[in-house]
Scaffold this motif. Sequence first.
Motif, short mmCIF file in Angstrom:
data_model
loop_
_atom_site.label_atom_id
_atom_site.label_comp_id
_atom_site.label_asym_id
_atom_site.label_seq_id
_atom_site.Cartn_x
_atom_site.Cartn_y
_atom_site.Cartn_z
N SER A 21 -30.59 11.94 -22.93
CA SER A 21 -31.62 12.05 -23.96
C SER A 21 -32.60 13.20 -23.71
O SER A 21 -32.97 13.91 -24.65
CB SER A 21 -32.38 10.74 -24.13
OG SER A 21 -33.14 10.46 -22.98
N SER A 53 -32.24 8.09 -27.58
CA SER A 53 -33.06 6.97 -27.10
C SER A 53 -33.21 7.01 -25.58
O SER A 53 -32.41 7.62 -24.88
CB SER A 53 -32.43 5.64 -27.53
OG SER A 53 -31.26 5.40 -26.80
N PRO A 54 -34.22 6.36 -25.07
CA PRO A 54 -34.47 6.36 -23.62
C PRO A 54 -33.33 5.76 -22.80
O PRO A 54 -33.23 6.03 -21.61
CB PRO A 54 -35.73 5.51 -23.47
CG PRO A 54 -36.40 5.56 -24.79
CD PRO A 54 -35.31 5.70 -25.80
N ILE A 55 -32.46 4.95 -23.40
CA ILE A 55 -31.35 4.36 -22.65
C ILE A 55 -30.24 5.37 -22.38
O ILE A 55 -29.38 5.12 -21.56
CB ILE A 55 -30.77 3.12 -23.37
CG1 ILE A 55 -30.20 3.50 -24.74
CG2 ILE A 55 -31.81 2.03 -23.49
CD1 ILE A 55 -29.40 2.40 -25.41
N SER A 56 -30.26 6.48 -23.08
CA SER A 56 -29.21 7.49 -22.91
C SER A 56 -29.52 8.39 -21.70
O SER A 56 -30.64 8.89 -21.57
CB SER A 56 -29.12 8.35 -24.16
OG SER A 56 -28.27 9.44 -23.94
N LEU A 89 -28.86 6.72 -30.71
CA LEU A 89 -28.44 6.27 -29.38
C LEU A 89 -28.52 7.39 -28.35
O LEU A 89 -28.95 7.16 -27.21
CB LEU A 89 -27.01 5.72 -29.44
CG LEU A 89 -26.85 4.39 -30.18
CD1 LEU A 89 -25.37 4.01 -30.29
CD2 LEU A 89 -27.63 3.29 -29.48
#
Length: 151
Positions: A84, A78-81, A75
């Motif tokens: 990241s 990942s690109p949503i973090s 998580l």
Amino acid sequence: MKEFKLKIIDILKALSISIVAFSICNVLIGEFNIADSIISMIILSIICVIGYFLSFIVPLKKISPVLWISIIAILIASPISPISRIVIGYVDKLSINAIVTVILAYTGVIIGKDWNKFKAVGIKGVVVSIFVIIGTFLISSLMGDFFMKVF
């Protein structure tokens, strides 16, 4: 929660030793500096502590700390973090050879400490272990090759 409080001191001690050992090995390889190595290891250690903590507070007792650590790491990277890029930027400065060297040293100490238990496994256990390691490596290599061709 009480069990976590009892174990956290030992976990922090082990992580501190790991931070120092990994960082020294990472610098000795010659590609990275000590500051980046320490920051990278601290990031990974924080992920480990969070995952270990989750294994105690989430009521699903069948989920191991390793799974929680993996989920948190995925998580965070990942690109949503939102962090990241920072995490990947620092962790990318760790050499896998440095990490493997320290892990193999730990393994040697553990086997040496429990040598009688290791001998009790016998030659059959050693042969099975070798085949499991080889099989895991080969399957991982084949999967990696397949996904590199697909993507």
